[in-house]
Design a protein around this motif. Structure first.
Motif, PDB file in Angstrom:
ATOM      1  N   ARG B  57     -34.236 -36.778  70.670  1.00 45.20           N
ATOM      2  CA  ARG B  57     -34.519 -35.686  69.749  1.00 45.20           C
ATOM      3  C   ARG B  57     -34.074 -34.383  70.399  1.00 45.20           C
ATOM      4  O   ARG B  57     -34.344 -34.152  71.588  1.00 45.20           O
ATOM      5  N   GLN B  58     -33.417 -33.564  69.621  1.00 48.57           N
ATOM      6  CA  GLN B  58     -32.872 -32.321  70.164  1.00 48.57           C
ATOM      7  C   GLN B  58     -33.545 -31.117  69.551  1.00 48.57           C
ATOM      8  O   GLN B  58     -33.859 -31.075  68.364  1.00 48.57           O
ATOM      9  N   GLY B  59     -33.752 -30.118  70.424  1.00 44.82           N
ATOM     10  CA  GLY B  59     -34.229 -28.831  69.961  1.00 44.82           C
ATOM     11  C   GLY B  59     -33.254 -27.770  70.428  1.00 44.82           C
ATOM     12  O   GLY B  59     -32.098 -28.064  70.742  1.00 44.82           O
ATOM     13  N   GLN B  60     -33.749 -26.564  70.512  1.00 41.99           N
ATOM     14  CA  GLN B  60     -32.879 -25.494  70.984  1.00 41.99           C
ATOM     15  C   GLN B  60     -32.792 -25.560  72.509  1.00 41.99           C
ATOM     16  O   GLN B  60     -33.756 -25.308  73.203  1.00 41.99           O
ATOM     17  N   ARG B  61     -31.670 -25.936  73.028  1.00 40.08           N
ATOM     18  CA  ARG B  61     -31.394 -26.102  74.478  1.00 40.08           C
ATOM     19  C   ARG B  61     -32.201 -27.218  75.129  1.00 40.08           C
ATOM     20  O   ARG B  61     -32.072 -27.448  76.332  1.00 40.08           O
ATOM     21  N   VAL B  62     -33.042 -27.888  74.419  1.00 44.12           N
ATOM     22  CA  VAL B  62     -33.810 -28.982  74.994  1.00 44.12           C
ATOM     23  C   VAL B  62     -33.538 -30.273  74.234  1.00 44.12           C
ATOM     24  O   VAL B  62     -33.332 -30.261  73.026  1.00 44.12           O
ATOM     25  N   LEU B  73     -39.476 -41.351  79.707  1.00 41.95           N
ATOM     26  CA  LEU B  73     -38.882 -40.300  78.891  1.00 41.95           C
ATOM     27  C   LEU B  73     -38.469 -39.143  79.780  1.00 41.95           C
ATOM     28  O   LEU B  73     -38.963 -38.987  80.905  1.00 41.95           O
ATOM     29  N   SER B  74     -37.524 -38.382  79.284  1.00 41.85           N
ATOM     30  CA  SER B  74     -37.024 -37.257  80.046  1.00 41.85           C
ATOM     31  C   SER B  74     -36.834 -36.046  79.141  1.00 41.85           C
ATOM     32  O   SER B  74     -36.610 -36.175  77.942  1.00 41.85           O
ATOM     33  N   LEU B  75     -36.946 -34.897  79.760  1.00 39.03           N
ATOM     34  CA  LEU B  75     -36.702 -33.622  79.092  1.00 39.03           C
ATOM     35  C   LEU B  75     -35.482 -32.995  79.736  1.00 39.03           C
ATOM     36  O   LEU B  75     -35.473 -32.788  80.952  1.00 39.03           O
TER      37      LEU B  75
END
Lengths: 114, 112
Positions: B57-62, B73-75
């Motif tokens: 799952r993608q967010g803003q820069r993450v 899991l990884s960030l």
């Protein structure tokens, strides 16, 4: 909108004294939580409340009590403080206590018990 | 009880680099994970979440990646900035109560 407020910001307390940490949210969230945060141990759940009038025990409830008389307030009481309760305490709330409900945290209360 | 652990207590990176923060979980029934960011002197703040029916799952820069096979899991933070310096927690609402269990946290230090 303030979100979640906690009081006091910090407190130094003599062992054996009674102390109530205050938490208020203005988001009309049903669920509220109290965590303590200690270095190297992360956040540990003390007590929680899924809705006004109900409370439940978390991972480390001993020495603490809570009440949830209304939706907005969720005070945490230390009946007789001990040095091991020195910690940073965070209150949090979420719309409900189901999966997908994001928790919003207050700024924390730093408590030192001498 | 179930545990949520972070592999490294501290991660130091240079500004502009990509950062990867890892987290392992032990409850194979876990179906929802949350990443929080905690800046110094503040409470944790929601960053991104992921459900077990997703791998990414993608967010803003993450970006969060979930590997259910190895329960990991990884960030990932792209183009890390000094403002990203904080402690990052993965949280695992499990046991049916959906109250998050937090890992110990990884301290991300971004050097200018």
């Amino acid at each position: 909108i303030a979100g979640i407020t906690q009081a006091p910001t910090s407190q130094i307390l003599a062992a054996g004294r009674r102390m109530t940490l205050r938490c208020t949210q203005d988001m009309r969230h049903n669920a509220m939580y109290w965590y303590r945060q200690d270095l190297g141990l992360g956040l540990r759940l003390i007590h929680y409340s899924n809705t006004a009038g109900t409370t439940g025990k978390g991972e480390v409830p001993d020495g603490y009590s809570v009440s949830r008389a209304n939706t907005d307030d969720f005070p945490l009481t230390l009946a007789s403080a001990v040095p091991s309760q020195t910690s940073v305490y965070f209150c949090a709330s979420s719309e409900n206590s189901g999966a997908g409900d994001t928790q919003y945290f207050g700024p924390g209360t730093r408590l030192t018990v001498l | 009880g179930e545990s949520v652990g972070l592999h490294l207590p501290t991660l130091s990176v240079q500004e502009g680099d990509n950062s990867i923060i890892n987290c392992a979980y032990s409850n194979s029934a876990s179906d929802y994970f949350i990443w929080y960011k905690q800046e110094s002197g503040k409470g944790p703040q929601f960053i991104i979440d992921i459900r077990s029916n997703m791998d990414k799952r993608q967010g803003q820069r993450v970006t969060v990646l979930l590997n259910k096979t190895v329960k990991h899991l990884s960030l990932q933070i792209a183009a890390t900035q000094p403002g990203d310096s904080a402690v990052y927690f993965c949280a695992d609402p499990s046991g049916g109560s959906y109250i998050p269990t937090f890992g110990r946290g990884t301290s991300l230090i971004v050097h200018p």
